[in-house]
Write an enzyme that holds these catalytic residues in place. Structure first.
Site, PDB file in Angstrom:
ATOM      1  N   SER A 106       0.840  -1.109  -0.085  1.00 36.10           N
ATOM      2  CA  SER A 106      -0.175   0.080  -0.042  1.00 36.10           C
ATOM      3  C   SER A 106       0.964   1.344  -0.005  1.00 36.10           C
ATOM      4  O   SER A 106       1.949   1.269   0.599  1.00 36.10           O
ATOM      5  CB  SER A 106      -0.958   0.163   1.133  1.00 36.10           C
ATOM      6  OG  SER A 106      -1.487   1.276   1.406  1.00 36.10           O
ATOM      7  N   TYR A 130      -2.077   5.401  -4.459  1.00 34.99           N
ATOM      8  CA  TYR A 130      -3.242   6.427  -4.175  1.00 34.99           C
ATOM      9  C   TYR A 130      -2.609   7.658  -5.273  1.00 34.99           C
ATOM     10  O   TYR A 130      -1.609   8.257  -4.956  1.00 34.99           O
ATOM     11  CB  TYR A 130      -3.484   7.047  -3.233  1.00 34.99           C
ATOM     12  CG  TYR A 130      -4.501   5.881  -2.286  1.00 34.99           C
ATOM     13  CD1 TYR A 130      -5.658   5.650  -2.777  1.00 34.99           C
ATOM     14  CD2 TYR A 130      -3.890   5.401  -0.965  1.00 34.99           C
ATOM     15  CE1 TYR A 130      -6.514   5.034  -1.986  1.00 34.99           C
ATOM     16  CE2 TYR A 130      -4.706   4.496  -0.646  1.00 34.99           C
ATOM     17  CZ  TYR A 130      -6.007   4.220  -0.721  1.00 34.99           C
ATOM     18  OH  TYR A 130      -6.981   3.347  -0.050  1.00 34.99           O
ATOM     19  N   THR A 156      -5.794   2.691  -7.009  1.00 31.55           N
ATOM     20  CA  THR A 156      -7.038   2.788  -6.449  1.00 31.55           C
ATOM     21  C   THR A 156      -7.865   3.712  -7.010  1.00 31.55           C
ATOM     22  O   THR A 156      -7.634   4.942  -6.982  1.00 31.55           O
ATOM     23  CB  THR A 156      -6.902   2.699  -4.943  1.00 31.55           C
ATOM     24  OG1 THR A 156      -6.078   1.588  -4.559  1.00 31.55           O
ATOM     25  CG2 THR A 156      -8.187   2.610  -4.362  1.00 31.55           C
ATOM     26  N   LYS A 224      -7.725  -0.908  -9.636  1.00 31.71           N
ATOM     27  CA  LYS A 224      -8.336  -1.523  -8.373  1.00 31.71           C
ATOM     28  C   LYS A 224      -9.943  -0.658  -8.020  1.00 31.71           C
ATOM     29  O   LYS A 224      -9.713   0.543  -7.635  1.00 31.71           O
ATOM     30  CB  LYS A 224      -7.703  -1.687  -7.197  1.00 31.71           C
ATOM     31  CG  LYS A 224      -8.420  -2.280  -6.025  1.00 31.71           C
ATOM     32  CD  LYS A 224      -7.175  -2.332  -4.852  1.00 31.71           C
ATOM     33  CE  LYS A 224      -8.111  -2.954  -3.597  1.00 31.71           C
ATOM     34  NZ  LYS A 224      -8.627  -1.972  -2.933  1.00 31.71           N
ATOM     35  N   HIS A 248     -13.683  -1.813  -2.160  1.00 31.98           N
ATOM     36  CA  HIS A 248     -12.787  -1.470  -0.947  1.00 31.98           C
ATOM     37  C   HIS A 248     -13.265  -2.006   0.396  1.00 31.98           C
ATOM     38  O   HIS A 248     -13.263  -1.255   1.279  1.00 31.98           O
ATOM     39  CB  HIS A 248     -12.685   0.247  -1.029  1.00 31.98           C
ATOM     40  CG  HIS A 248     -11.431   0.699  -0.621  1.00 31.98           C
ATOM     41  ND1 HIS A 248     -10.579   1.524  -1.515  1.00 31.98           N
ATOM     42  CD2 HIS A 248     -10.715   0.898   0.750  1.00 31.98           C
ATOM     43  CE1 HIS A 248      -9.723   2.073  -0.869  1.00 31.98           C
ATOM     44  NE2 HIS A 248      -9.669   1.697   0.635  1.00 31.98           N
TER      45      HIS A 248
END
Length: 353
Positions: A106, A130, A156, A224, A248
């Site tokens: 992440s 992100y 994402t 995603k 999510h």
């Protein structure tokens, strides 16, 4: 008593983690309908086993983006692993390497990326990004993960704004997170990039911006959070390499489709032009089989990995992965599948209830 299924690890984690950490991991958006539906939706699917087939040898291996994995069960991106185990993402990375599967790290990892790579140098790693408002920061981060040997970028798409997570608001978690991030930053000042800072996510990022991203990296780009055929068709048009069907974990927009219920629509829309994966609600080997029967190339686990981490660090994550891999092996054998390629839609039917 030994822990024998993924929900045993859930019960252990709930008992041993602080309330605010547990609420952060388990929480969903608003009424948590979608979080729970992700799991219950699998129970509406029945299996149609085929017998008198030679299943002495069952091979669970497959590939993602051309890289071999031991089973179609990998690790979703989740942030702040240090909340549940001191070594955090380093333990997760070692477990993934030992299991021979892919781990998506992440943006909000609580360990430095260099340390995650150094501790599991042979592991298959993708990086979840992100998109930040600072374009230069995005570029630096992409170039860094490419140089560190990450094999794909996972963008994402379902967080233009943070979902309404009631328990986190009650627990004033943003305050606690910022304190954690501050502590981590102070210990990592030698790092040129503050990975741990909650940078503002770019709410203006849209389809046309993907070409900029593709111009700065050779890595395959995977989206995603896609849940509809319309967005899947746009993903094909914009030449991305894969889609993770995901809501999510029910943490963003409540009342959307369960991931497994959105899967078939997305698979049909891409017409075999890219790999489609699934994340959300996977708790058993049967769930893995059902997802593959509906066209997923691979599934990703989120919360169960954190439960394993809370239990025994990397060894807990290994146990979680071993249990679900063994369950999947059994599911294949008991439905007459000798290889992942033999899993197809004939193996399932939707319950009329």
């Amino acid at each position: 008593m030994p822990l024998v299924c993924l929900t045993d690890f859930q019960a252990y984690a709930q008992k041993h983690l602080s309330k605010s950490t547990w609420d952060y991991i388990e929480g969903g958006a608003d009424e948590c309908f979608t979080r729970d539906d992700n799991i219950t939706a699998f129970k509406k699917i029945r299996l149609r086993p085929r017998y008198l087939k030679d299943v002495q040898e069952v091979d669970t291996r497959t590939t993602v983006q051309g890289e071999e994995i031991t089973a179609p069960i990998c690790i979703s991106p989740t942030g702040f692993h240090c909340l549940v185990w001191p070594d955090g993402e380093m333990s997760t990375a070692r477990a993934a390497q030992a299991a021979g599967i892919c781990y998506i790290t992440s943006t909000y990892a609580s360990c430095a990326l260099e340390d995650i790579v150094a501790t599991a140098p042979r592991g298959l790693r993708w990086f979840q990004l992100y998109m930040q408002s600072d374009k230069q920061l995005n570029k630096q981060l992409v170039q860094k993960v490419e140089s560190l040997g990450f094999k794909a970028l996972v963008i994402t798409v379902d967080v233009p704004k943070l979902g309404n997570r009631r328990q986190d608001i009650q627990n004033q978690l943003d305050l606690k997170m910022n304190l954690l991030l501050k502590d981590l930053r102070s210990t990592k000042e030698r790092n040129p990039m503050p990975y741990f800072q909650m940078f503002p996510i770019d709410a203006s990022f849209c389809w046309n911006d993907l070409s900029w991203l593709q111009s700065i990296t050779r890595l395959p780009i995977i989206l995603k959070g896609i849940l509809t055929k319309e967005d899947a068709e746009l993903a094909v048009k914009h030449n991305v390499h894969g889609i993770i069907v995901s809501n999510h974990g029910g943490r963003q927009l409540d009342d959307v489709l369960a991931s497994i219920d959105a899967l078939a629509e997305v698979v049909a829309a891409v017409k075999g032009k890219m790999e489609v994966y699934l994340d959300g609600g996977i708790r058993t080997g049967n769930d893995v089989l059902k997802a593959l029967a509906l066209g997923a190339k691979c599934v990703f686990l989120g919360r169960p990995i954190l439960w394993g981490l809370a239990y025994k660090g990397e060894y807990g994550v290994e146990e979680v992965l071993n249990i679900i891999k063994n369950e999947f092996h059994t599911s294949m054998a008991l439905t007459g599948c000798r290889s992942v390629a033999e899993i197809n839609q004939d193996l399932i039917q939707f319950s009329r209830l």
